[in-house]
Design an enzyme around this catalytic site. Structure first.
Site, PDB file in Angstrom:
ATOM      1  N   LYS A 122     -59.578-104.924 -22.187  1.00 53.06           N
ATOM      2  CA  LYS A 122     -58.324-104.015 -21.687  1.00 53.06           C
ATOM      3  C   LYS A 122     -57.615-103.535 -23.057  1.00 53.06           C
ATOM      4  O   LYS A 122     -57.165-102.703 -23.092  1.00 53.06           O
ATOM      5  CB  LYS A 122     -57.429-104.870 -20.975  1.00 53.06           C
ATOM      6  CG  LYS A 122     -57.554-105.319 -19.619  1.00 53.06           C
ATOM      7  CD  LYS A 122     -56.369-105.741 -18.594  1.00 53.06           C
ATOM      8  CE  LYS A 122     -57.024-105.797 -17.290  1.00 53.06           C
ATOM      9  NZ  LYS A 122     -56.011-106.427 -16.448  1.00 53.06           N
ATOM     10  N   LYS A 206     -67.638-102.509 -12.027  1.00 53.12           N
ATOM     11  CA  LYS A 206     -66.512-103.061 -10.945  1.00 53.12           C
ATOM     12  C   LYS A 206     -65.762-101.829 -10.289  1.00 53.12           C
ATOM     13  O   LYS A 206     -65.191-101.020 -11.111  1.00 53.12           O
ATOM     14  CB  LYS A 206     -65.782-104.106 -11.690  1.00 53.12           C
ATOM     15  CG  LYS A 206     -64.987-105.002 -10.861  1.00 53.12           C
ATOM     16  CD  LYS A 206     -64.238-106.159 -11.754  1.00 53.12           C
ATOM     17  CE  LYS A 206     -63.090-105.451 -12.433  1.00 53.12           C
ATOM     18  NZ  LYS A 206     -62.372-106.153 -13.080  1.00 53.12           N
ATOM     19  N   LYS A 209     -58.968-100.333 -10.350  1.00 51.67           N
ATOM     20  CA  LYS A 209     -57.596 -99.084 -10.217  1.00 51.67           C
ATOM     21  C   LYS A 209     -57.697 -98.303 -11.314  1.00 51.67           C
ATOM     22  O   LYS A 209     -57.165 -97.202 -11.410  1.00 51.67           O
ATOM     23  CB  LYS A 209     -56.326-100.073 -10.490  1.00 51.67           C
ATOM     24  CG  LYS A 209     -56.257-101.243  -9.397  1.00 51.67           C
ATOM     25  CD  LYS A 209     -54.910-102.148  -9.975  1.00 51.67           C
ATOM     26  CE  LYS A 209     -54.684-103.223  -9.124  1.00 51.67           C
ATOM     27  NZ  LYS A 209     -53.739-104.184  -9.579  1.00 51.67           N
TER      28      LYS A 209
HETATM   29  P1  TYM Z   1     -55.555-107.885  -9.998  1.00 50.79           P
HETATM   30  O1  TYM Z   1     -54.301-107.377  -9.862  1.00 50.79           O
HETATM   31  O2  TYM Z   1     -56.348-107.531 -11.217  1.00 50.79           O
HETATM   32  O3  TYM Z   1     -56.475-108.050  -8.783  1.00 50.79           O
HETATM   33  C1  TYM Z   1     -56.068-108.703  -7.751  1.00 50.79           C
HETATM   34  C2  TYM Z   1     -57.340-109.480  -7.157  1.00 50.79           C
HETATM   35  O4  TYM Z   1     -58.412-108.691  -6.544  1.00 50.79           O
HETATM   36  C3  TYM Z   1     -59.384-108.970  -7.222  1.00 50.79           C
HETATM   37  N1  TYM Z   1     -60.353-107.965  -7.629  1.00 50.79           N
HETATM   38  C4  TYM Z   1     -61.766-107.764  -7.144  1.00 50.79           C
HETATM   39  N2  TYM Z   1     -62.313-108.602  -6.214  1.00 50.79           N
HETATM   40  C5  TYM Z   1     -63.471-108.079  -5.961  1.00 50.79           C
HETATM   41  N3  TYM Z   1     -64.062-106.860  -6.474  1.00 50.79           N
HETATM   42  C6  TYM Z   1     -63.430-106.184  -7.205  1.00 50.79           C
HETATM   43  N4  TYM Z   1     -63.946-104.842  -7.778  1.00 50.79           N
HETATM   44  C7  TYM Z   1     -62.032-106.627  -7.580  1.00 50.79           C
HETATM   45  N5  TYM Z   1     -61.231-106.084  -8.389  1.00 50.79           N
HETATM   46  C8  TYM Z   1     -60.072-106.918  -8.323  1.00 50.79           C
HETATM   47  C9  TYM Z   1     -58.835-109.882  -8.322  1.00 50.79           C
HETATM   48  O5  TYM Z   1     -60.184-110.694  -8.890  1.00 50.79           O
HETATM   49  C10 TYM Z   1     -57.800-110.761  -8.057  1.00 50.79           C
HETATM   50  O6  TYM Z   1     -58.100-111.825  -7.433  1.00 50.79           O
HETATM   51  N6  TYM Z   1     -54.822-111.969 -13.202  1.00 50.79           N
HETATM   52  C11 TYM Z   1     -54.597-111.507 -11.917  1.00 50.79           C
HETATM   53  C12 TYM Z   1     -53.429-111.681 -11.216  1.00 50.79           C
HETATM   54  C13 TYM Z   1     -52.920-113.011 -11.255  1.00 50.79           C
HETATM   55  C14 TYM Z   1     -53.467-114.086 -10.675  1.00 50.79           C
HETATM   56  C15 TYM Z   1     -52.643-115.268 -11.145  1.00 50.79           C
HETATM   57  C16 TYM Z   1     -54.320-114.377  -9.578  1.00 50.79           C
HETATM   58  C17 TYM Z   1     -51.725-113.411 -11.948  1.00 50.79           C
HETATM   59  N7  TYM Z   1     -51.651-114.807 -12.018  1.00 50.79           N
HETATM   60  C18 TYM Z   1     -52.529-116.556 -10.602  1.00 50.79           C
HETATM   61  C19 TYM Z   1     -54.446-115.674  -9.373  1.00 50.79           C
HETATM   62  C20 TYM Z   1     -53.393-116.927  -9.713  1.00 50.79           C
HETATM   63  C21 TYM Z   1     -54.961-109.889 -11.821  1.00 50.79           C
HETATM   64  O7  TYM Z   1     -55.090-109.299 -12.775  1.00 50.79           O
HETATM   65  O8  TYM Z   1     -55.457-109.436 -10.604  1.00 50.79           O
END
Ligand code: TYM
Length: 344
Positions: A122, A206, A209
């Site tokens: 990032k 992957k 977004k």
């Molecule tokens: P974020 O907002 O990037 O994504 C949300 C969730 O979607 C999953 N994900 C995917 N799963 C499968 N294939 C993909 N291509 C894909 N892209 C995204 C992510 O693994 C995630 O589960 N850091 C986290 C948010 C967060 C969080 C937490 C999660 C903050 N605090 C505490 C769990 C526990 C994030 O940026 O997710």
């Protein structure tokens, strides 16, 4: 001191997860995370939040942030979270997340954070220009999880490294403050074919977004035509589908579409191949498009319906925040006592 293993956590099981309000949600978010939230809420007390503190690690327009939070909340509801069953709330409405993150900043080691691959991705070439928050992002994530003493964290595979860090922080806190078993060592729930959904344009990247090509992903708000068209245009190869997943190891796009089918249908990849082996993508893609439209199509409509009544979403989020604080506040009071702070 004896060399016995420290006492394990003996408190209640809890599920926690969150999504950042920084862009449209897509099929990867749905299959990697949201679909599991809806299932788990009926098994274990479930806390699902919108990660607005995490979102501002990169610039977010303050005029739009609340709307973005409501959109994620609408996605949670539209994919089956029931606010009477699960606790749904905005992260910024529970200040204990940020407070515990500070304590964890002093527990985590620089060397641990230096290993985090997501920061490297990032921050790109100019890491000196990235916010300090982007660097300590996984420490806040550990606080999100542990302020509820969550034991299970449903996430996509890309979050596994952050969960390992969370376990390291929990273990070191328990050890340093002589509080064995105080924090659990939470488990990531990443099983199943939806854990790593790849781009529809490149099976080695992957689904994300931030991909500039909208054709690389299916958004939760796409209508039936857009979903079908993106699947029709998805990159594939001319070979028919084989009988085993091993035979797909060198065919990332084909592998991805089989994984998507399996995850959407709630079946294993082996079962999908048993049905489609020998068929080419001319036959497979229309079946996949029908399935994706039937599962994803109604979600966008439901989100729009929910978003037409923002006051109701705000009411659900305020109620969730109050319930979340009932769990977070006592944890934080115990942490304050263990660390030796003035009583809170
Ligand atoms: P974020 O907002 O990037 O994504 C949300 C969730 O979607 C999953 N994900 C995917 N799963 C499968 N294939 C993909 N291509 C894909 N892209 C995204 C992510 O693994 C995630 O589960 N850091 C986290 C948010 C967060 C969080 C937490 C999660 C903050 N605090 C505490 C769990 C526990 C994030 O940026 O997710």
């Amino acid at each position: 001191m004896t060399d016995q293993a420290p006492a394990p956590y003996a408190g209640p099981q809890r599920v926690l997860s969150g999504v950042q309000p920084s862009g449209d949600l897509h099929l990867g978010n749905y299959l990697g995370a949201l679909v599991k939230f809806a299932r788990l809420q009926h098994e274990i007390p479930t806390f699902i939040f919108v990660a607005d503190l995490h979102a501002i690690t990169v610039w977010q327009d303050p005029k739009l942030l609340k709307t973005q939070v409501r959109e994620i909340a609408a996605a949670y509801l539209a994919t089956g979270l029931d606010p009477k069953v699960a606790t749904i709330f905005p992260q910024s409405a529970v200040p204990e997340h940020a407070e515990l993150a500070w304590v964890f900043n002093c527990v985590a080691r620089l060397g641990w954070l230096d290993r985090m691959t997501q920061f490297k991705e990032k921050s790109g070439k100019h890491k000196e220009r990235a916010s300090v928050g982007l660097y300590t992002y996984p420490v806040l994530q550990a606080a999100d999880i542990l302020v509820y003493k969550a034991t299970q964290v449903p996430v996509g595979e890309d979050q596994k490294q952050h969960l390992e860090l969370t376990r390291d922080i929990a273990g070191k806190f328990n050890h340093d403050y002589e509080a064995p078993g105080f924090f659990p060592l939470p488990e990531p729930l990443t099983q199943g074919p939806g854990a790593r959904i790849m781009s529809l344009r490149d099976g080695t990247a992957k689904m994300s977004k931030s991909d500039p090509s909208d054709n690389s992903r299916i958004n939760l708000t796409d209508d039936a035509d857009a979903i079908a068209q993106k699947i029709r245009k998805a990159k594939t190869d001319p070979e028919p589908l084989p009988e085993t997943m091993e035979a797909l190891s060198e065919r990332p796009e084909a592998r991805n579409l089989v994984g998507i089918y399996a995850a959407l249908a709630g079946r294993t990849e082996a079962e999908v191949l048993a049905e489609f082996a020998g068929q080419g993508f001319g036959a497979f893609k229309p079946k996949l498009a029908d399935l994706a439209v039937s599962v994803m199509g109604p979600i966008g409509g439901e989100m729009r319906r929910l978003l037409s009544d923002p006051a109701e979403i705000d009411r659900i989020l305020a109620d969730g925040a109050a319930r979340a604080r009932e769990v977070a506040t006592p944890t934080m009071a115990e942490v304050r006592r263990l660390v030796g702070f003035w009583a809170g």
